[in-house]
Design a protein around this motif. Structure first.
Motif, mmCIF file in Angstrom:
data_model
loop_
_atom_site.group_PDB
_atom_site.id
_atom_site.type_symbol
_atom_site.label_atom_id
_atom_site.label_comp_id
_atom_site.label_asym_id
_atom_site.label_seq_id
_atom_site.Cartn_x
_atom_site.Cartn_y
_atom_site.Cartn_z
ATOM 1 N N CYS A 141 0.834 -1.213 0.000
ATOM 2 C CA CYS A 141 0.000 0.000 0.000
ATOM 3 C C CYS A 141 0.864 1.257 0.000
ATOM 4 O O CYS A 141 0.556 2.239 -0.699
ATOM 5 N N GLY A 142 1.953 1.257 0.766
ATOM 6 C CA GLY A 142 2.848 2.405 0.775
ATOM 7 C C GLY A 142 3.538 2.619 -0.559
ATOM 8 O O GLY A 142 3.695 3.759 -1.026
ATOM 9 N N ILE A 143 3.949 1.532 -1.184
ATOM 10 C CA ILE A 143 4.576 1.624 -2.507
ATOM 11 C C ILE A 143 3.584 2.177 -3.523
ATOM 12 O O ILE A 143 3.928 3.011 -4.370
ATOM 13 N N TYR A 144 2.336 1.714 -3.437
ATOM 14 C CA TYR A 144 1.304 2.240 -4.328
ATOM 15 C C TYR A 144 1.119 3.740 -4.131
ATOM 16 O O TYR A 144 1.013 4.508 -5.097
ATOM 17 N N ALA A 145 1.068 4.176 -2.869
ATOM 18 C CA ALA A 145 0.852 5.594 -2.581
ATOM 19 C C ALA A 145 1.964 6.448 -3.195
ATOM 20 O O ALA A 145 1.698 7.528 -3.744
ATOM 21 N N ILE A 146 3.207 5.973 -3.125
ATOM 22 C CA ILE A 146 4.317 6.724 -3.713
ATOM 23 C C ILE A 146 4.207 6.748 -5.230
ATOM 24 O O ILE A 146 4.376 7.795 -5.869
ATOM 25 N N GLY A 147 3.919 5.598 -5.833
ATOM 26 C CA GLY A 147 3.783 5.551 -7.291
ATOM 27 C C GLY A 147 2.663 6.441 -7.793
ATOM 28 O O GLY A 147 2.806 7.132 -8.813
ATOM 29 N N ALA A 148 1.521 6.468 -7.076
ATOM 30 C CA ALA A 148 0.399 7.305 -7.497
ATOM 31 C C ALA A 148 0.727 8.787 -7.351
ATOM 32 O O ALA A 148 0.296 9.606 -8.166
ATOM 33 N N ARG A 149 1.491 9.129 -6.326
ATOM 34 C CA ARG A 149 1.837 10.542 -6.133
ATOM 35 C C ARG A 149 2.825 11.018 -7.200
ATOM 36 O O ARG A 149 2.721 12.149 -7.694
ATOM 37 N N LEU A 150 3.785 10.182 -7.552
ATOM 38 C CA LEU A 150 4.810 10.598 -8.509
ATOM 39 C C LEU A 150 4.347 10.489 -9.955
ATOM 40 O O LEU A 150 4.789 11.261 -10.808
ATOM 41 N N HIS A 151 3.464 9.535 -10.244
ATOM 42 C CA HIS A 151 3.031 9.295 -11.631
ATOM 43 C C HIS A 151 1.503 9.241 -11.688
ATOM 44 O O HIS A 151 0.850 10.256 -11.729
ATOM 45 N N ASP A 152 0.953 8.042 -11.741
ATOM 46 C CA ASP A 152 -0.501 7.883 -11.741
ATOM 47 C C ASP A 152 -0.831 6.514 -11.180
ATOM 48 O O ASP A 152 0.051 5.748 -10.792
ATOM 49 N N ARG A 153 -2.142 6.203 -11.141
ATOM 50 C CA ARG A 153 -2.558 4.948 -10.525
ATOM 51 C C ARG A 153 -2.099 3.730 -11.312
ATOM 52 O O ARG A 153 -1.829 2.676 -10.727
ATOM 53 N N ALA A 154 -1.992 3.856 -12.629
ATOM 54 C CA ALA A 154 -1.529 2.724 -13.437
ATOM 55 C C ALA A 154 -0.081 2.384 -13.114
ATOM 56 O O ALA A 154 0.273 1.212 -12.925
ATOM 57 N N VAL A 155 0.773 3.403 -13.054
ATOM 58 C CA VAL A 155 2.175 3.167 -12.714
ATOM 59 C C VAL A 155 2.287 2.635 -11.289
ATOM 60 O O VAL A 155 3.096 1.737 -11.006
ATOM 61 N N ALA A 156 1.481 3.161 -10.385
ATOM 62 C CA ALA A 156 1.506 2.686 -8.997
ATOM 63 C C ALA A 156 1.149 1.200 -8.922
ATOM 64 O O ALA A 156 1.785 0.422 -8.199
ATOM 65 N N THR A 157 0.126 0.806 -9.674
ATOM 66 C CA THR A 157 -0.270 -0.607 -9.687
ATOM 67 C C THR A 157 0.831 -1.482 -10.271
ATOM 68 O O THR A 157 1.145 -2.555 -9.740
ATOM 69 N N ALA A 158 1.427 -1.029 -11.360
ATOM 70 C CA ALA A 158 2.532 -1.783 -11.969
ATOM 71 C C ALA A 158 3.710 -1.890 -11.014
ATOM 72 O O ALA A 158 4.374 -2.939 -10.935
ATOM 73 N N LEU A 159 3.987 -0.826 -10.273
ATOM 74 C CA LEU A 159 5.099 -0.830 -9.326
ATOM 75 C C LEU A 159 4.889 -1.877 -8.240
ATOM 76 O O LEU A 159 5.806 -2.646 -7.905
ATOM 77 N N VAL A 160 3.683 -1.933 -7.704
ATOM 78 C CA VAL A 160 3.373 -2.926 -6.670
ATOM 79 C C VAL A 160 3.466 -4.340 -7.240
ATOM 80 O O VAL A 160 4.024 -5.251 -6.609
ATOM 81 N N LEU A 161 2.938 -4.531 -8.436
ATOM 82 C CA LEU A 161 2.951 -5.863 -9.049
ATOM 83 C C LEU A 161 4.379 -6.327 -9.321
ATOM 84 O O LEU A 161 4.735 -7.478 -9.042
ATOM 85 N N LEU A 162 5.210 -5.438 -9.846
ATOM 86 C CA LEU A 162 6.607 -5.803 -10.116
ATOM 87 C C LEU A 162 7.333 -6.159 -8.831
ATOM 88 O O LEU A 162 8.141 -7.090 -8.793
ATOM 89 N N TRP A 163 7.070 -5.402 -7.770
ATOM 90 C CA TRP A 163 7.714 -5.710 -6.488
ATOM 91 C C TRP A 163 7.303 -7.097 -5.993
ATOM 92 O O TRP A 163 8.125 -7.827 -5.429
ATOM 93 N N GLY A 164 6.050 -7.460 -6.210
ATOM 94 C CA GLY A 164 5.590 -8.781 -5.785
ATOM 95 C C GLY A 164 6.053 -9.917 -6.668
ATOM 96 O O GLY A 164 5.857 -11.084 -6.311
ATOM 97 N N LEU A 165 6.672 -9.602 -7.818
ATOM 98 C CA LEU A 165 7.122 -10.639 -8.748
ATOM 99 C C LEU A 165 8.638 -10.647 -8.934
ATOM 100 O O LEU A 165 9.143 -11.235 -9.885
ATOM 101 N N LEU A 166 9.365 -10.005 -8.033
ATOM 102 C CA LEU A 166 10.819 -10.062 -8.102
ATOM 103 C C LEU A 166 11.304 -11.491 -7.891
ATOM 104 O O LEU A 166 10.617 -12.304 -7.255
ATOM 105 N N PRO A 167 12.497 -11.842 -8.391
ATOM 106 C CA PRO A 167 12.986 -13.215 -8.212
ATOM 107 C C PRO A 167 13.027 -13.674 -6.754
ATOM 108 O O PRO A 167 12.788 -14.833 -6.458
ATOM 109 N N HIS A 168 13.337 -12.730 -5.837
ATOM 110 C CA HIS A 168 13.415 -13.084 -4.420
ATOM 111 C C HIS A 168 12.167 -12.675 -3.640
ATOM 112 O O HIS A 168 12.202 -12.628 -2.405
ATOM 113 N N SER A 169 11.071 -12.401 -4.343
ATOM 114 C CA SER A 169 9.874 -11.965 -3.631
ATOM 115 C C SER A 169 9.273 -13.066 -2.762
ATOM 116 O O SER A 169 8.400 -12.787 -1.932
ATOM 117 N N VAL A 170 9.746 -14.289 -2.895
ATOM 118 C CA VAL A 170 9.291 -15.352 -1.990
ATOM 119 C C VAL A 170 9.599 -14.990 -0.544
ATOM 120 O O VAL A 170 8.896 -15.425 0.376
#
Length: 400
Positions: free
Chosen positions: A137-166
């Motif tokens: 949620c915090g990562i989303y809030a930063i992405g939405a403030r700096l860009h828009d909601r689409a970028v914020a959503t992509a940012l959160v999704l990418l963070w959850g799919l990193l190789p070590h996100s397990v």
């Protein structure tokens, strides 16, 4: 196509005159889409956890024990249950003391076990999973403030799919650090200095590299003082003073306990085999990998650190806000410059979510013009993340 719709903003349309009055109604707040981003993140982590469970059962092992009681989580559970004071002696220059582990996470586990019927293992997983959601949620809030909601959503999704996100599904401290870091950085970006300093203080009690958050708060505060020629509120000074207190207090406490106020904590880390040598040890190990090869986790770690360096260059080129640059830069500097536990460097970089901002922007641009390409990219990332995460937890037999 649900994922594509989440990443690509709606196409502009002409409003019919009859609907003009309805169109003037206030739009939902940007946080309304935080639920979509959080849902995608939870789905990604549930699928990743399912991959670990299937692999563990196939290997005759218990997935809950692997996720909640392995490697560093064993130390945290011991501190939560019995306090500090445990060491493992191997030889004179190799003594593993639990003083190397910062106190916030085991303190949270102790509180959960006291207030609920959960065991230490259950409390560890519940705390880590809750913190991962708060971090998303915090990562989303930063992405939405700096860009828009689409970028914020992509940012959160990418963070959850990193190789070590397990690691975000395990009883580890990275989710806790990232949660405090993300909301502290958001507080800095929105001018809430006391909140920023308080959350940075908590981040400094979570992990050794948690001082990166305090560094970001101090750098942003110094810039504001310079920009306003000293005409700043007392809240800024208070936040800047609070930021480093957590990290400094624990380091000094360990030093006093070890009989060396300033150097005791760093001696504890040295005896664990962890020291900072500006990357010389890492470069020697990279040379070994290139000439002789090694287990899969090592070359993957090398590629991830190299990719992080490249992404930081892109973040600089995009002229990201100063606190994000300082925070990600300090985390990258510590991870790349440290010697020891080479395979753990990608985990140390897991809280460095600002590095993913250029990729999130690129993914959204792709989703707008070539939606199926974006879907294919996300699907490939998910497959790699789930497979590699299961390998790391169940099969690799190396510290995470």
């Amino acid at each position: 196509m649900t994922l594509v719709r989440a990443l690509a903003p709606p196409t502009a349309v002409t409003t019919p005159p009859a609907a003009a009055r309805r169109a003037r109604r206030p739009r939902p707040a940007p946080t309304a889409s935080m639920g979509t981003a959080l849902g995608l993140f939870i789905a990604a982590r549930l699928l990743g956890t399912a991959a670990v469970a299937v692999t563990a059962w196939a290997a005759g092992r218990h997935p809950v024990l692997l996720l909640g009681r392995s490697w560093d989580s064993i130390w945290y559970l011991g501190i939560a249950a019995h306090g500090y004071g445990r060491s493992q002696y191997f030889h004179a220059d190799s003594v593993h003391s639990d003083l190397a582990f910062f106190p916030l996470y085991p303190g949270m586990l102790r509180a959960v076990t006291e207030l609920t019927p959960l065991s230490g293992l259950g409390a560890g997983l519940l705390t880590a999973w809750t913190a991962a959601g708060a971090a998303a949620c915090g990562i989303y809030a930063i992405g939405a403030r700096l860009h828009d909601r689409a970028v914020a959503t992509a940012l959160v999704l990418l963070w959850g799919l990193l190789p070590h996100s397990v690691v975000l599904s395990m009883a580890y401290t990275e989710p806790v650090l990232t949660a405090f870091a993300a909301w502290s950085l958001y507080a800095v970006l929105t001018g809430r200095w006391v909140w920023a300093g308080t959350l940075a203080l908590c981040a400094g009690l979570a992990r050794p590299n948690g001082f990166a958050v305090a560094a970001a708060v101090l750098a942003a505060a110094a810039y504001e003082v310079w920009r306003r020629r000293g005409k700043v509120t007392h809240r800024l000074w208070t936040g800047a003073a609070l930021g480093p207190l957590g990290w400094v207090a624990y380091v000094l406490w360990v030093g006093r306990r070890q009989g060396d106020l300033l150097g005791g904590y760093f001696e504890v880390q040295r005896l664990w085999g962890s020291r900072f040598d500006f990357g010389l040890g890492a470069l020697r190990f990279v040379r070994h990998l290139l000439l002789e090869g090694d287990l899969l986790v090592f070359p993957v770690s090398m590629v991830i650190v190299a990719a992080a360096l490249l992404l930081y260059g892109l973040l600089l080129a995009d002229r990201a806000p100063l606190p994000l640059l300082v925070y990600a830069g300090v985390l990258l500097f510590v991870a790349a410059g440290g010697d020891g536990f080479f395979e753990c460097k990608p985990r140390f970089l897991l809280p460095a979510f600002p590095l993913l901002l250029p990729l999130a922007c690129a993914l959204v641009r792709t989703a707008r013009t070539r939606p199926w390409h974006a879907t294919l990219v996300v699907g490939a990332l998910a497959g790699l993340s789930f497979a590699y995460g299961a390998y790391l937890v169940v099969l690799a037999q190396r510290p995470l």
